[in-house]
Design a protein around this motif. Structure first.
Motif, PDB file in Angstrom:
ATOM      1  N   ALA A 102       0.787  -1.287   0.134  1.00 14.77           N
ATOM      2  CA  ALA A 102      -0.059   0.108  -0.058  1.00 14.77           C
ATOM      3  C   ALA A 102       0.731   1.110   0.055  1.00 14.77           C
ATOM      4  O   ALA A 102       0.502   2.314  -0.753  1.00 14.77           O
ATOM      5  CB  ALA A 102      -0.869  -0.010   1.049  1.00 14.77           C
ATOM      6  N   GLN A 103       1.927   1.323   0.794  1.00 16.33           N
ATOM      7  CA  GLN A 103       2.820   2.610   0.922  1.00 16.33           C
ATOM      8  C   GLN A 103       3.597   2.637  -0.512  1.00 16.33           C
ATOM      9  O   GLN A 103       3.826   3.893  -0.905  1.00 16.33           O
ATOM     10  CB  GLN A 103       3.698   2.160   1.691  1.00 16.33           C
ATOM     11  CG  GLN A 103       4.649   3.451   2.213  1.00 16.33           C
ATOM     12  CD  GLN A 103       3.872   4.757   2.614  1.00 16.33           C
ATOM     13  OE1 GLN A 103       2.772   4.783   3.418  1.00 16.33           O
ATOM     14  NE2 GLN A 103       3.858   5.872   1.733  1.00 16.33           N
ATOM     15  N   ALA A 104       3.854   1.608  -1.003  1.00 17.90           N
ATOM     16  CA  ALA A 104       4.741   1.480  -2.255  1.00 17.90           C
ATOM     17  C   ALA A 104       3.793   2.068  -3.405  1.00 17.90           C
ATOM     18  O   ALA A 104       4.111   3.008  -4.006  1.00 17.90           O
ATOM     19  CB  ALA A 104       5.189   0.129  -2.798  1.00 17.90           C
ATOM     20  N   ILE A 105       2.577   1.639  -3.501  1.00 22.33           N
ATOM     21  CA  ILE A 105       1.442   2.287  -4.355  1.00 22.33           C
ATOM     22  C   ILE A 105       1.314   3.621  -4.293  1.00 22.33           C
ATOM     23  O   ILE A 105       1.332   4.616  -5.029  1.00 22.33           O
ATOM     24  CB  ILE A 105       0.243   1.459  -4.212  1.00 22.33           C
ATOM     25  CG1 ILE A 105       0.276   0.171  -4.727  1.00 22.33           C
ATOM     26  CG2 ILE A 105      -1.044   2.240  -4.826  1.00 22.33           C
ATOM     27  CD1 ILE A 105      -1.014  -0.810  -4.575  1.00 22.33           C
ATOM     28  N   ARG A 106       1.062   4.111  -2.798  1.00 23.02           N
ATOM     29  CA  ARG A 106       1.019   5.535  -2.639  1.00 23.02           C
ATOM     30  C   ARG A 106       2.223   6.397  -3.138  1.00 23.02           C
ATOM     31  O   ARG A 106       2.204   7.509  -3.691  1.00 23.02           O
ATOM     32  CB  ARG A 106       0.845   5.715  -1.173  1.00 23.02           C
ATOM     33  CG  ARG A 106      -0.412   5.221  -0.544  1.00 23.02           C
ATOM     34  CD  ARG A 106      -0.389   5.679   0.723  1.00 23.02           C
ATOM     35  NE  ARG A 106      -1.479   4.921   1.580  1.00 23.02           N
ATOM     36  CZ  ARG A 106      -2.871   5.311   1.534  1.00 23.02           C
ATOM     37  NH1 ARG A 106      -3.236   6.423   0.758  1.00 23.02           N
ATOM     38  NH2 ARG A 106      -3.946   4.591   2.010  1.00 23.02           N
ATOM     39  N   ASP A 107       3.371   5.747  -2.766  1.00 24.26           N
ATOM     40  CA  ASP A 107       4.649   6.616  -3.239  1.00 24.26           C
ATOM     41  C   ASP A 107       4.696   6.510  -4.742  1.00 24.26           C
ATOM     42  O   ASP A 107       5.215   7.590  -5.376  1.00 24.26           O
ATOM     43  CB  ASP A 107       6.015   5.862  -2.757  1.00 24.26           C
ATOM     44  CG  ASP A 107       5.929   5.957  -1.136  1.00 24.26           C
ATOM     45  OD1 ASP A 107       5.278   6.957  -0.470  1.00 24.26           O
ATOM     46  OD2 ASP A 107       6.838   5.149  -0.844  1.00 24.26           O
ATOM     47  N   GLN A 108       4.633   5.690  -5.557  1.00 25.71           N
ATOM     48  CA  GLN A 108       4.946   5.473  -6.811  1.00 25.71           C
ATOM     49  C   GLN A 108       3.490   6.381  -7.712  1.00 25.71           C
ATOM     50  O   GLN A 108       4.098   6.911  -8.705  1.00 25.71           O
ATOM     51  CB  GLN A 108       4.773   4.039  -7.346  1.00 25.71           C
ATOM     52  CG  GLN A 108       5.953   3.319  -6.896  1.00 25.71           C
ATOM     53  CD  GLN A 108       6.203   1.847  -7.498  1.00 25.71           C
ATOM     54  OE1 GLN A 108       5.167   1.358  -8.038  1.00 25.71           O
ATOM     55  NE2 GLN A 108       6.932   1.325  -6.782  1.00 25.71           N
TER      56      GLN A 108
END
Length: 281
Positions: free
Chosen positions: A233-239
């Motif tokens: 979820a955090q990777a999605i938000r960052d990317q």
């Protein structure tokens, strides 16, 4: 976020006086989902109702080949997707179908003839055929509904495969798409944007600095060490936050295909919420 567009209006009154005024508007990057037509699409629409950008791949008809044709605009996703969303239509059959199909077009779309042609079509053949999209649009009265068109390749082909974006570039294209995936469940971390998009975008931007970008398919396999999905979820938000900050990126869609490609599907609560948030912002 997204790009900024300048609008200029020129007005003349009855006495012949003319005035001109300009202003800018922010055009956000469209965020949506990919899912097969049918129950999976219905489920995706329920899970991610704020979809702004979606793919339609067409389907093969009764002809002798197995290549998908342009879709029926009176059925399937065209009837159930939000009216404000933008479809990105792909097909692989005869490019000459386009003119007649455009006759029935009543909404804005993006177009790609033969997405991910690597290994299926010789580059020279692709370029010679895809240029017909530009030619057909230039002569068609419904061309205003087509917001852009261009090839789609994979991040892997451009990066690890050392691909050259010039193989698929054709005169008149307005966009270039990169399908970007991380399928490394045993990796120690999720990729940074430099890995997910950097090399691929860099090659396209260098070769075609005025062409706009899409990420028509995007997906991340949840790491085995990421039990709840909070890391994904955090990777999605960052990317996606990074993508939405790029002035030349117009759309990204998550590949939420639960049956055929379950490893990418957003089935955990943190990842689903992250994607809903990215669609909303």
């Amino acid at each position: 976020m997204g790009r900024t567009v300048t609008l200029t209006a020129r007005v003349r009154d009855a006495a012949g006086h003319v005035t001109t005024s300009s202003g800018t508007v922010a055009v956000p990057t469209l965020v949506g989902v990919d899912a097969p037509t049918g129950p999976e699409w219905t489920t995706a629409m329920g899970t991610f109702p704020g979809v702004g950008y979606w793919r339609e791949f067409g389907s093969d008809g009764s002809d002798t080949d197995s290549l998908p044709e342009l879709p029926n605009m009176a059925a399937g996703k065209f009837l159930t997707a939000p009216a404000s969303s933008i479809p990105h239509v792909s097909w692989k059959d005869d490019v000459e179908q386009l003119s007649g199909w455009l006759d029935g077009l009543t909404r804005s779309i993006y177009l790609t003839w033969y997405h991910e042609p690597m290994g299926d079509v010789a580059p020279a053949t692709y370029r010679a055929t895809a240029v017909r999209v530009s030619q057909i649009l230039a002569a068609h009265p419904k061309r205003k509904f087509v917001l852009g068109h261009g090839p789609i390749v994979t991040r892997y082909w451009l990066d690890e495969g050392g691909g050259n974006p010039a193989d698929w570039a054709y005169p008149g294209m307005t966009h270039y798409g990169v399908d970007a995936y991380q399928d490394t469940p045993t990796a120690s971390s999720y990729w940074a944007v430099a890995k997910m998009f950097g090399v691929a975008f860099g090659k396209i931007r260098s070769a075609y600095p005025t062409v706009r970008l899409w990420v028509p398919e995007y997906g991340i396999t949840k790491l085995t060490s990421d039990g709840t999905g909070a890391g994904r979820a955090q990777a999605i938000r960052d990317q996606i936050t990074w993508l939405k900050g790029q002035p030349d990126v117009d759309g990204v869609a998550y590949f939420h295909n639960q049956a055929q490609f379950a490893k990418y599907a957003l089935t955990d609560t943190p990842s689903q919420q992250a994607w809903r948030d990215m669609q909303a912002l």
